[in-house]
Design an enzyme around this catalytic site. Sequence first.
Site, PDB file in Angstrom:
ATOM      1  N   GLU A  89     -13.580   0.037  16.307  1.00 24.54           N
ATOM      2  CA  GLU A  89     -13.403   1.372  16.090  1.00 24.54           C
ATOM      3  C   GLU A  89     -12.061   1.843  18.002  1.00 24.54           C
ATOM      4  OE1 GLU A  89     -16.766   4.204  17.805  1.00 24.54           O
ATOM      5  OE2 GLU A  89     -16.579   5.795  15.567  1.00 24.54           O
ATOM      6  N   PHE A  90     -12.218   0.909  18.592  1.00 22.15           N
ATOM      7  CA  PHE A  90     -11.607   0.041  19.579  1.00 22.15           C
ATOM      8  C   PHE A  90     -10.502  -0.299  18.924  1.00 22.15           C
ATOM      9  CE2 PHE A  90     -12.614  -0.968  23.923  1.00 22.15           C
ATOM     10  CZ  PHE A  90     -11.685  -0.977  24.270  1.00 22.15           C
ATOM     11  N   MET A  91     -10.391  -0.666  18.102  1.00 20.27           N
ATOM     12  CA  MET A  91      -9.051  -1.342  17.524  1.00 20.27           C
ATOM     13  C   MET A  91      -8.304  -1.017  16.530  1.00 20.27           C
ATOM     14  SD  MET A  91     -10.414  -5.713  16.802  1.00 20.27           S
ATOM     15  CE  MET A  91     -10.638  -6.504  18.204  1.00 20.27           C
ATOM     16  N   ARG A 200     -11.553   9.028  23.177  1.00 26.83           N
ATOM     17  CA  ARG A 200     -13.113   7.924  23.170  1.00 26.83           C
ATOM     18  C   ARG A 200     -14.241   8.585  24.688  1.00 26.83           C
ATOM     19  NH1 ARG A 200     -14.161   6.416  18.416  1.00 26.83           N
ATOM     20  NH2 ARG A 200     -11.138   5.401  17.459  1.00 26.83           N
TER      21      ARG A 200
END
EC number: 2.1.1.148
Length: 246
Positions: A89-91, A200
């Site tokens: 998800e971060f990327m 987020r």
Amino acid sequence: MTETPAESAKPSFRSDVTVELVKHSATDSDVLWAARVSTAGEQSLEELTKDPERSKGLINFLMRDRHGSPFEHNSMTFFISAPIFVFREFMRHRVGWSYNEESGRYRELQPVFYVPGSSRKLVQQGRPGKYEFVDGTPEQQELTVRAMENSYRDAYEAYQEMLAAGVAREVARAVLPVGLFSSMYATCNARSLMHFLGLRTQHELAKVPSFPQREIEMVGEQMEAHWARLMPLTHAAFNANGRVAP
């Protein structure tokens, strides 16, 4: 030649994440000299030695009217340890971010796996786009932890078996689940971090609601705490203006 794997470690399980600020060049003054060069030219260098508190109104103006580029002249590097599914998800956040993650091709991956803690809401109610998460029952919690731990043990045993047979790490890693912990360095500036936090984390001051997965929100909360100490005026302006990245 394929290396012989080290003696098998026993799987361990955790429900937290690690976020360390390892390097930074980030202050509220960075916003001010970057903004004032447009009207003051070389005199904007004076902001390097002045107390940024005297110009917190300018920071708020820039945030409110979404003049974003002055918030990019800073840098923060975090060391993050979290489940692989968090990093996937971060990327999705690519603008203003740099990443380097540990590689399952070049090192034997350690058996540390994620299981949700007792406070993690387990049950989804409603439909996509209009749903909420609620607490699970003790039975659901017990089932979730037991099923995850058993699956993790089986997967890591298969991984070790392949390594012991001489199968390359880059092939053997395919049996490991996304609940495996990985680690990475993530570098960003305040503007890119604000965009990340707007999506987020959930916050009562946010103008635009967000519905993040709890595990990546746990990372975001720790990153925000570090950033708030480095750039308190910028952080306050972010909150005061609805937590929308400029």
